[in-house]
Motif scaffolding. Structure first.
Motif, PDB file in Angstrom:
ATOM      1  N   PHE A  79       0.421  -0.742  -0.039  1.00  0.00           N
ATOM      2  CA  PHE A  79       0.178   0.356  -0.124  1.00  0.00           C
ATOM      3  C   PHE A  79       0.784   0.952  -0.319  1.00  0.00           C
ATOM      4  CE2 PHE A  79      -3.079  -2.667   1.351  1.00  0.00           C
ATOM      5  CZ  PHE A  79      -4.299  -2.457   0.553  1.00  0.00           C
ATOM      6  N   ALA A  80       1.766   0.874   0.882  1.00  0.00           N
ATOM      7  CA  ALA A  80       2.781   2.111   0.430  1.00  0.00           C
ATOM      8  C   ALA A  80       3.556   2.409  -0.880  1.00  0.00           C
ATOM      9  CB  ALA A  80       4.084   1.980   1.353  1.00  0.00           C
ATOM     10  N   GLY A  81       3.555   1.576  -1.862  1.00  0.00           N
ATOM     11  CA  GLY A  81       3.762   1.487  -2.695  1.00  0.00           C
ATOM     12  C   GLY A  81       2.664   2.057  -4.064  1.00  0.00           C
ATOM     13  N   ALA A  95      -0.983   5.848   3.782  1.00  0.00           N
ATOM     14  CA  ALA A  95      -1.270   4.128   3.654  1.00  0.00           C
ATOM     15  C   ALA A  95      -0.535   2.918   4.308  1.00  0.00           C
ATOM     16  CB  ALA A  95      -1.508   4.434   2.382  1.00  0.00           C
ATOM     17  N   GLY A  96       0.744   3.115   4.466  1.00  0.00           N
ATOM     18  CA  GLY A  96       0.915   1.930   4.403  1.00  0.00           C
ATOM     19  C   GLY A  96       1.411   1.698   6.376  1.00  0.00           C
ATOM     20  N   SER A 157       6.141  -1.638  -8.001  1.00  0.00           N
ATOM     21  CA  SER A 157       5.111  -0.296  -8.196  1.00  0.00           C
ATOM     22  C   SER A 157       5.977   0.445  -8.672  1.00  0.00           C
ATOM     23  CB  SER A 157       4.590   0.005  -6.423  1.00  0.00           C
ATOM     24  OG  SER A 157       5.474   0.254  -6.292  1.00  0.00           O
ATOM     25  N   PRO A 158       4.838   1.889  -9.884  1.00  0.00           N
ATOM     26  CA  PRO A 158       6.038   2.589 -10.286  1.00  0.00           C
ATOM     27  C   PRO A 158       6.391   2.926  -9.149  1.00  0.00           C
ATOM     28  CG  PRO A 158       3.467   2.868 -10.804  1.00  0.00           C
ATOM     29  CD  PRO A 158       3.325   1.782  -9.862  1.00  0.00           C
ATOM     30  N   GLY A 266       7.219  -0.214   9.837  1.00  0.00           N
ATOM     31  CA  GLY A 266       8.061  -1.363   8.528  1.00  0.00           C
ATOM     32  C   GLY A 266       8.052  -1.064   7.490  1.00  0.00           C
ATOM     33  N   GLY A 267       7.664  -2.089   7.012  1.00  0.00           N
ATOM     34  CA  GLY A 267       6.865  -1.825   5.603  1.00  0.00           C
ATOM     35  C   GLY A 267       7.135  -1.280   5.203  1.00  0.00           C
ATOM     36  N   VAL A 268       6.909   0.434   5.610  1.00  0.00           N
ATOM     37  CA  VAL A 268       7.017   1.979   4.557  1.00  0.00           C
ATOM     38  C   VAL A 268       8.521   2.042   3.857  1.00  0.00           C
ATOM     39  CG1 VAL A 268       6.074   4.036   4.288  1.00  0.00           C
ATOM     40  CG2 VAL A 268       4.922   2.860   4.919  1.00  0.00           C
TER      41      VAL A 268
END
Length: 428
Positions: A79-81, A95-96, A157-158, A266-268
């Protein structure tokens, strides 16, 4: 032991570790082990592990085991991407966080409301995260879509439309960059301190600063506020907390949702470093974060130490692809074992100690003997092995994780009701 003394002992421990690393660097000639680039990489690698560990800390302090951190991190990355390439890094951050929090909320609904076994629910989250993100990638990043035209694929993702700001210390690690000049002298201890400080202050991502500040903030909230006391009570004895009128369900829901948000954060961070979402980029960091949290004995300070240790091991592996620098770990471990032997010997020789050894003497001697033998074997390996095979270099962080948990398991004290199924009104 008073809090002040613990603080002083921590500072002494850090100073001793730096001195020992500097000594190893001089003896081995492996300048990479204290190079600013190594510590800069270690910081970047430690942050996602630390954030995942913080997520585990919040959940387990409220009595909910959260092994679904990896799946929540995966949700945060996708979701961050997805948001970042459209609206920039601030949208990616929001979002992340939200995606990770939703993952935590799902875990809370399953474990707190429906009483599902915490491990089973966590495994389900870990399976759900990659499955959902792959499905969304195939739907939204498919050929001919707007995202695909911007450079997306089924597994990526872009690129983000904007970058996160980076900061450096004026004069010291930017501009004249005095720390770099001192580091290049290779002086004992002085150059090592300069390399460490420069690695931690040169071009530091804003998210790194946020992540570091979250550690003392967590300590303050959980140990110095009434909210934190209630949350920890839910993890120690929820039935006693319930008898005092506390809404235990609410505390657990809040803790697990916040836990998921930290994992998502952490994912972001991983997306910010890669500048885009890439399938599989978490690479087990959620599980390593959980290991760091356990190593830290469910405390923020210990968690930070564990995350730093795992991050440094990863950085050393990446900057020593030929395996040469990794062999210096053998020397470092040998010196640690010799120091341990010296401390045990000093303890045995102090007045009044022989009487205490009446029962524990054989065990003490066995530990000291094992330390000496281990140090001898490690020194022999360091002297005879020029470089480690690439296969061993690649698994070093994972071996280190297992060894650290093995040592840490001797002194762990988890929350008493961690993983226990709670039902209002039931007697435990």
């Amino acid at each position: 032991m008073t809090r002040t003394r613990k603080y002083h002992l921590a500072l002494i421990g850090v100073a001793a570790a730096i001195l020992l690393v500097s000594l190893v660097r001089v003896i081995s000639g492996a300048d990479v082990i204290t190079a600013s680039g190594t510590f800069s990489s270690a910081l970047l690698l430690a942050v996602p592990i630390g954030l995942a560990g913080l997520g585990g800390l919040w959940a387990e302090r409220a009595g909910v085991v959260n092994i679904g951190l990896e799946g929540m991190m995966v949700l945060g990355t996708w979701f961050a991407g997805w948001a970042g390439y459209q609206w920039g890094w601030t949208a990616a951050l929001v979002a992340g966080l939200a995606a990770g929090a939703i993952g935590g909320l799902i875990h809370a609904i399953a474990t707190v409301t429906f009483g599902v076994d915490h491990i089973i629910s966590g495994v389900a989250i870990n399976l759900l995260g990659p499955g959902v993100t792959r499905f969304l990638s195939e739907v939204l990043f498919k050929e001919g879509s707007k995202a695909n035209e911007a450079g997306a694929g089924i597994t990526t993702s872009p690129a983000l439309s904007s970058k996160v700001p980076e900061l450096s210390l004026p004069l010291l690690s930017d501009g004249p960059d005095w720390l770099r000049s001192v580091e290049s002298t290779e002086w004992f201890l002085v150059a090592d301190l300069a390399g460490i400080l420069r690695g931690l202050t040169h071009n530091v991502n804003l998210m790194v600063i946020v992540a570091v500040l979250l550690l003392p903030l967590t300590f303050f909230v959980l140990w110095h506020t009434s909210f934190g006391l209630r949350l920890r009570a839910a993890g120690e004895n929820p039935w006693a907390a319930e008898s005092l009128g506390m809404n235990v369900y609410l505390m657990k829901y809040l803790a697990v949702t916040i836990s998921g948000a930290f994992a998502g954060l952490g994912g972001v961070f991983l997306v910010f470093e890669a500048t885009k979402y890439v399938e599989g980029q978490t690479n087990g960091k959620g599980f390593i974060g959980l290991a760091a949290m356990i190593f830290g004995n469910w405390r923020p300070g210990g968690l930070a130490t564990g995350a730093a240790l795992f991050g440094y091991a990863d950085a050393l592996q990446l900057r020593s692809q030929d395996g040469r620098a990794i062999t210096t770990v053998l020397l470092f471990a040998a010196l640690l074992l010799l120091i341990y032997f010296g401390m045990r010997l000093r303890s045995m020789l102090r007045p009044g100690r022989p009487a205490e050894l009446a029962d524990r003497g054989p065990k003490e001697y066995a530990k000291m003997g094992a330390a000496v033998v281990g140090a001898g074997v490690l020194l022999w390996l360091w002297l005879t092995v020029d470089r480690l095979p690439n296969e061993l270099v690649n698994i070093t962080p994972h071996v280190l994780t297992l060894l650290v948990l093995l040592v840490a398991s001797q002194r762990l004290r988890m929350p008493k009701a961690d993983g226990v199924r709670y039902r209002r009104g039931e007697q435990h």
